[in-house]
Design a protein around this motif. Structure first.
Motif, mmCIF file in Angstrom:
data_model
loop_
_atom_site.group_PDB
_atom_site.id
_atom_site.type_symbol
_atom_site.label_atom_id
_atom_site.label_comp_id
_atom_site.label_asym_id
_atom_site.label_seq_id
_atom_site.Cartn_x
_atom_site.Cartn_y
_atom_site.Cartn_z
ATOM 1 N N ALA A 135 0.361 2.329 4.783
ATOM 2 C CA ALA A 135 -0.030 3.003 3.540
ATOM 3 C C ALA A 135 -0.404 4.455 3.806
ATOM 4 N N SER A 157 -2.497 1.774 -4.110
ATOM 5 C CA SER A 157 -2.543 1.304 -2.719
ATOM 6 C C SER A 157 -3.970 1.334 -2.188
ATOM 7 N N SER A 158 -4.746 2.346 -2.578
ATOM 8 C CA SER A 158 -6.157 2.391 -2.157
ATOM 9 C C SER A 158 -6.933 1.212 -2.739
#
Length: 184
Positions: free
Chosen positions: A13, A107-108
């Motif tokens: 990521a 994604s975080s």
């Protein structure tokens, strides 16, 4: 489900975030990418070292390392992941914002959920397997944590230096002139 695998996914990521910044091809985005590169290298190293320590059971200092490694990887305050991700997000311009901002924020969020679950399993549900790691085995991980804290505290001077580096990467004429690379 395990911390080593999650550390790998966090590294993937962070690579995507780095490429999103570099794709902007501006000095501001390159400076942000360089800062993010330093941060993500330290955070990834911390996660992988902590994953090895956590195999023996996440007790006391190891649980602290798991938590701070997760905070760093996700990009939450107070560690350097927050200014790093913020600088990358602010460097992304115009039409790219509609693509990159939701992807990076999602994604975080997903990493936060995964680290919460994994950290809960490691720190609260699993029984320790063997003796706790000795103090000397903790030194490298705490050293990386100290470097992350230092990168956060020194974000201003570090970014000024990285912005100058980014400017010279985007306009190498001063370097070429200084080294007489255009002469034969």
């Amino acid at each position: 489900r395990g911390l080593p695998r999650l550390a790998g996914f966090a590294t993937i990521a962070s690579t995507g975030t780095l490429f999103a910044a570099l794709a902007q091809a501006t000095p501001e985005a390159t400076g942000a990418a360089l800062y993010y590169l330093i941060h993500s290298t330290l955070a990834g190293g911390l996660l992988f070292l902590t994953a090895d320590l956590a195999r023996q059971g996440a007790r006391g200092p190891v649980a602290l390392l798991v938590m701070t490694g997760a905070i760093a990887a996700v990009g939450l305050p107070p560690l350097s992941g927050f200014p790093a991700k913020l600088m990358v997000l602010l460097a992304i311009q115009d039409e790219a914002m509609t693509l990159y901002w939701p992807a990076m924020l999602a994604s975080s969020f997903l990493l936060l959920l995964a680290f919460s679950r994994t950290g809960s399993d490691l720190c609260w549900k699993l029984e320790p397997q063997g003796p706790a790691p000795g103090p000397l085995r903790l030194v490298p991980a705490f050293g990386l944590l100290a470097l992350l804290a230092g990168l956060t505290l020194g974000a201003g001077p570090v970014m000024r230096w990285l912005d100058a580096t980014a400017q010279s990467l985007h306009d190498p004429s001063a370097y070429i002139a200084a080294n007489r690379l255009g002469e034969e």
